[in-house]
Design an enzyme around this catalytic site. Sequence first.
Site, PDB file in Angstrom:
ATOM      1  N   CYS A   1      13.569  10.354   7.075  1.00 26.35           N
ATOM      2  CA  CYS A   1      13.367   9.954   8.478  1.00 26.35           C
ATOM      3  C   CYS A   1      14.653  10.074   9.283  1.00 26.35           C
ATOM      4  O   CYS A   1      14.637  10.416  10.451  1.00 26.35           O
ATOM      5  CB  CYS A   1      12.846   8.528   8.525  1.00 26.35           C
ATOM      6  SG  CYS A   1      13.877   7.418   7.572  1.00 26.35           S
TER       7      CYS A   1
ATOM      8  N   GLU B   1       9.083   1.012  11.101  1.00 23.77           N
ATOM      9  CA  GLU B   1      10.169   1.978  10.865  1.00 23.77           C
ATOM     10  C   GLU B   1       9.515   3.343  10.930  1.00 23.77           C
ATOM     11  O   GLU B   1       8.803   3.728   9.998  1.00 23.77           O
ATOM     12  CB  GLU B   1      10.775   1.792   9.470  1.00 23.77           C
ATOM     13  CG  GLU B   1      11.341   0.429   9.178  1.00 23.77           C
ATOM     14  CD  GLU B   1      12.717   0.238   9.750  1.00 23.77           C
ATOM     15  OE1 GLU B   1      13.265   1.190  10.331  1.00 23.77           O
ATOM     16  OE2 GLU B   1      13.224  -0.884   9.618  1.00 23.77           O
TER      17      GLU B   1
ATOM     18  N   GLU C   1       9.669  15.855  15.129  1.00 29.66           N
ATOM     19  CA  GLU C   1      10.153  15.644  13.763  1.00 29.66           C
ATOM     20  C   GLU C   1       9.482  16.672  12.849  1.00 29.66           C
ATOM     21  O   GLU C   1       8.253  16.752  12.802  1.00 29.66           O
ATOM     22  CB  GLU C   1       9.789  14.227  13.306  1.00 29.66           C
ATOM     23  CG  GLU C   1      10.346  13.898  11.944  1.00 29.66           C
ATOM     24  CD  GLU C   1       9.935  12.514  11.460  1.00 29.66           C
ATOM     25  OE1 GLU C   1       8.756  12.173  11.550  1.00 29.66           O
ATOM     26  OE2 GLU C   1      10.829  11.776  10.995  1.00 29.66           O
TER      27      GLU C   1
ATOM     28  N   LYS D   1       0.844  -1.200   0.000  1.00 23.41           N
ATOM     29  CA  LYS D   1       0.000   0.000   0.000  1.00 23.41           C
ATOM     30  C   LYS D   1       0.876   1.246   0.000  1.00 23.41           C
ATOM     31  O   LYS D   1       1.478   1.607   1.007  1.00 23.41           O
ATOM     32  CB  LYS D   1      -0.936   0.058   1.213  1.00 23.41           C
ATOM     33  CG  LYS D   1      -2.012   1.109   0.927  1.00 23.41           C
ATOM     34  CD  LYS D   1      -2.654   1.752   2.120  1.00 23.41           C
ATOM     35  CE  LYS D   1      -2.145   3.064   2.577  1.00 23.41           C
ATOM     36  NZ  LYS D   1      -2.033   4.146   1.602  1.00 23.41           N
TER      37      LYS D   1
ATOM     38  N   GLY E   1       2.344   4.355  13.251  1.00 23.06           N
ATOM     39  CA  GLY E   1       2.957   3.098  13.722  1.00 23.06           C
ATOM     40  C   GLY E   1       2.253   2.580  14.970  1.00 23.06           C
ATOM     41  O   GLY E   1       1.956   1.381  15.091  1.00 23.06           O
TER      42      GLY E   1
ATOM     43  N   GLY F   1       6.645   4.823   8.237  1.00 20.04           N
ATOM     44  CA  GLY F   1       5.836   6.045   8.268  1.00 20.04           C
ATOM     45  C   GLY F   1       5.994   6.721   9.618  1.00 20.04           C
ATOM     46  O   GLY F   1       6.989   6.507  10.326  1.00 20.04           O
ATOM     47  N   SER F   2       5.008   7.512   9.972  1.00 25.21           N
ATOM     48  CA  SER F   2       5.128   8.306  11.194  1.00 25.21           C
ATOM     49  C   SER F   2       4.909   7.438  12.440  1.00 25.21           C
ATOM     50  O   SER F   2       4.271   6.382  12.383  1.00 25.21           O
ATOM     51  CB  SER F   2       4.091   9.434  11.166  1.00 25.21           C
ATOM     52  OG  SER F   2       2.801   8.871  11.082  1.00 25.21           O
ATOM     53  N   THR F   3       5.412   7.926  13.550  1.00 23.59           N
ATOM     54  CA  THR F   3       5.283   7.186  14.810  1.00 23.59           C
ATOM     55  C   THR F   3       3.813   7.081  15.228  1.00 23.59           C
ATOM     56  O   THR F   3       3.377   6.023  15.712  1.00 23.59           O
ATOM     57  CB  THR F   3       6.144   7.868  15.886  1.00 23.59           C
ATOM     58  OG1 THR F   3       7.518   7.719  15.488  1.00 23.59           O
ATOM     59  CG2 THR F   3       5.950   7.252  17.255  1.00 23.59           C
TER      60      THR F   3
HETATM   61  P1  NAD Z   1       2.288   8.453   7.492  1.00 26.38           P
HETATM   62  O1  NAD Z   1       2.496   7.729   8.770  1.00 26.38           O
HETATM   63  O2  NAD Z   1       1.315   9.561   7.459  1.00 26.38           O
HETATM   64  O3  NAD Z   1       1.822   7.449   6.340  1.00 26.38           O
HETATM   65  C1  NAD Z   1       2.556   6.272   6.066  1.00 26.38           C
HETATM   66  C2  NAD Z   1       1.623   5.250   5.451  1.00 26.38           C
HETATM   67  O4  NAD Z   1       0.626   4.897   6.397  1.00 26.38           O
HETATM   68  C3  NAD Z   1       0.887   5.756   4.213  1.00 26.38           C
HETATM   69  O5  NAD Z   1       0.776   4.709   3.259  1.00 26.38           O
HETATM   70  C4  NAD Z   1      -0.474   6.138   4.750  1.00 26.38           C
HETATM   71  O6  NAD Z   1      -1.502   6.039   3.795  1.00 26.38           O
HETATM   72  C5  NAD Z   1      -0.669   5.125   5.861  1.00 26.38           C
HETATM   73  N1  NAD Z   1      -1.542   5.622   6.927  1.00 26.38           N
HETATM   74  C6  NAD Z   1      -1.700   6.912   7.342  1.00 26.38           C
HETATM   75  N2  NAD Z   1      -2.594   6.978   8.350  1.00 26.38           N
HETATM   76  C7  NAD Z   1      -3.016   5.708   8.575  1.00 26.38           C
HETATM   77  C8  NAD Z   1      -3.936   5.126   9.505  1.00 26.38           C
HETATM   78  N3  NAD Z   1      -4.585   5.859  10.396  1.00 26.38           N
HETATM   79  N4  NAD Z   1      -4.112   3.786   9.463  1.00 26.38           N
HETATM   80  C9  NAD Z   1      -3.446   3.040   8.569  1.00 26.38           C
HETATM   81  N5  NAD Z   1      -2.579   3.525   7.661  1.00 26.38           N
HETATM   82  C10 NAD Z   1      -2.352   4.851   7.670  1.00 26.38           C
HETATM   83  O7  NAD Z   1       3.751   8.912   7.028  1.00 26.38           O
HETATM   84  P2  NAD Z   1       4.151   9.778   5.770  1.00 26.38           P
HETATM   85  O8  NAD Z   1       3.703  11.181   6.012  1.00 26.38           O
HETATM   86  O9  NAD Z   1       3.724   9.079   4.529  1.00 26.38           O
HETATM   87  O10 NAD Z   1       5.754   9.692   5.822  1.00 26.38           O
HETATM   88  C11 NAD Z   1       6.523  10.475   6.681  1.00 26.38           C
HETATM   89  C12 NAD Z   1       6.860   9.717   7.938  1.00 26.38           C
HETATM   90  O11 NAD Z   1       7.495   8.488   7.601  1.00 26.38           O
HETATM   91  C13 NAD Z   1       7.849  10.454   8.811  1.00 26.38           C
HETATM   92  O12 NAD Z   1       7.461  10.367  10.160  1.00 26.38           O
HETATM   93  C14 NAD Z   1       9.148   9.710   8.595  1.00 26.38           C
HETATM   94  O13 NAD Z   1      10.067   9.793   9.642  1.00 26.38           O
HETATM   95  C15 NAD Z   1       8.662   8.318   8.400  1.00 26.38           C
HETATM   96  N6  NAD Z   1       9.681   7.528   7.698  1.00 26.38           N
HETATM   97  C16 NAD Z   1      10.408   6.604   8.408  1.00 26.38           C
HETATM   98  C17 NAD Z   1      11.405   5.878   7.793  1.00 26.38           C
HETATM   99  C18 NAD Z   1      12.222   4.857   8.544  1.00 26.38           C
HETATM  100  O14 NAD Z   1      12.795   3.968   7.914  1.00 26.38           O
HETATM  101  N7  NAD Z   1      12.288   4.918   9.867  1.00 26.38           N
HETATM  102  C19 NAD Z   1      11.675   6.079   6.436  1.00 26.38           C
HETATM  103  C20 NAD Z   1      10.919   7.019   5.736  1.00 26.38           C
HETATM  104  C21 NAD Z   1       9.912   7.741   6.381  1.00 26.38           C
END
Ligand code: NAD
Length: 496
Positions: free
Chosen positions: A300, A265, A399, A189, A247, A242-244
């Site tokens: 990130c 992650e 962040e 996804k 997560g 994605g974001s904490t």
């Molecule tokens: P996000 O958490 O908003 O979204 C990530 C994914 O989760 C997307 O596919 C999104 O559609 C999905 N998502 C969003 N809300 C959801 C929910 N309530 N339920 C289920 N799925 C949901 O993150 P973003 O804005 O796409 O990316 C930026 C974040 O990703 C930053 O916090 C960054 O630090 C992190 N990131 C971490 C790493 C790592 O390896 N640690 C690498 C890249 C990015």
Amino acid sequence: MHNRDYWQSLLNQQRFSTHALIGGKPYFAKAEKTWAVVNPATNAVLAEVTACQAEDIDAAVESARQAFTSGIWSECPLAQRKAVLRRLADLMLEHREELALLESVSMGKPVLDAYNVDVPGAAHVISWYAESIDKIYDEVAPTRPGTLATITREPVGVVAAIVPWNFPLDIAAWKIGPALAAGNSVILKPSENSPFTALKLAELALEAGLPAGVLNVVTGLGIEAGAALGLHNDVDVLTFTGSTAVGKAFMAYSGQSNLKQVWLECGGKSANIIFANCQDLDLAAEKAAFGICFNQGEVCSANSRLLVERKIYPDFMAKLITRLHDWQPDHPLNPDAKMGAMVSTAHKNKVMDFIQTAVTQGGIVRAGGEQREIETVANYILPTVIEIESENVNLWRDEVFGPVLAVKVFDDESEAIELANNHIYALAASVWSDDLNQAHRVARKLNAGTVSVNTVDALDVTVPFGGNQQSGFGRDLSLHAFDKFTKLKTTWIELR
Ligand code: NAD
């Protein structure tokens, strides 16, 4: 290399997918809902893409489960699996321009970065995991005489991979490379900001010979498609970047459903520590600028907290500010651009709010601090450096995900370590020192998944990547990634 007009003409001809891909076929959400994917460099809509709902996620999981239980991929000869994935890597390079363009217009990064870094990087990850397939051996346990106990790895089954928009193709490759190499079926996804390269990747995988249903791509909003995957009772493993905050939601989804394994992650706020023992402050300044500006700071592991020893502070800051002049934002399709557009107007506004809040909390802007309009679109931010005194300000604690560097001075090694470690995030850290003892001492004490010494953000497919604390757990890349996508089986034989 191709000029701006060349990329623009490719964009004019580009056909954008508007569907998901399930069971090897284009798929449209039953409820016929869509959302608009916008190019942040123009604010123009690229496509209205189908928004999968829970019922559509059911179809994707069913397709993945059927493919897995059929054994068409999970039990196929290893040489065949390897050949398909190698062919996929080759096809990614053959389609390098299109993939680079799709990446750039979806999330704003310079098209040449996507062309030179992201696409070849992702193809390399796929081919590295393809090559690893026939180089991993199982184990025999040292059990008592008269017995034989083997420890073998099996694919887990159906893997859901949920990825962000900042490196859409690379992070997708980090997940699907080892998951497919291990024999699983995958549902990928992508983020709602950047679905196109994931769809192209799945099309290329079919062309490479991956059986239908082994890699499905579901497009949609996080709160709908993402949550439905998290809550699904027939997903075995969920790997998320994605974001904490999101997560944490996936941990809850798992508890509310089938206790699927969840690997996270998440966010970061990496410290970059410059000691007076560093001999090459020019290089340290150049890398500090790279560490906060590359990919518009939407990284990130961005080195977003800079700690500088007091003795060298004025000298180092002067060098850093000079180096930041190289990172002025520009239109992403301009081949000279080093920084492009922020992913969206909403995200740009969020980053600008962080800058304004930092100033009201006592921060001193030493560079940038403003947005820029390029070709009538104000989605750009100047490289920004803000000096802060207290650790208890948002710019140090949160962040930002933009080209905004928080800087703090320190007096000795123990203070630097304490400042670096006193944080909820623990993804990466950097240390600059030519005192070998100091470099080792500090690297050992830093709480981070990766510590880079005399560089920033060291990364390679051969080494694990991931964080501690609220940056998540589990590791992408390297052979260790197989731990997430395989389960151990003990087979104990009593010999007669
Ligand atoms: P996000 O958490 O908003 O979204 C990530 C994914 O989760 C997307 O596919 C999104 O559609 C999905 N998502 C969003 N809300 C959801 C929910 N309530 N339920 C289920 N799925 C949901 O993150 P973003 O804005 O796409 O990316 C930026 C974040 O990703 C930053 O916090 C960054 O630090 C992190 N990131 C971490 C790493 C790592 O390896 N640690 C690498 C890249 C990015």
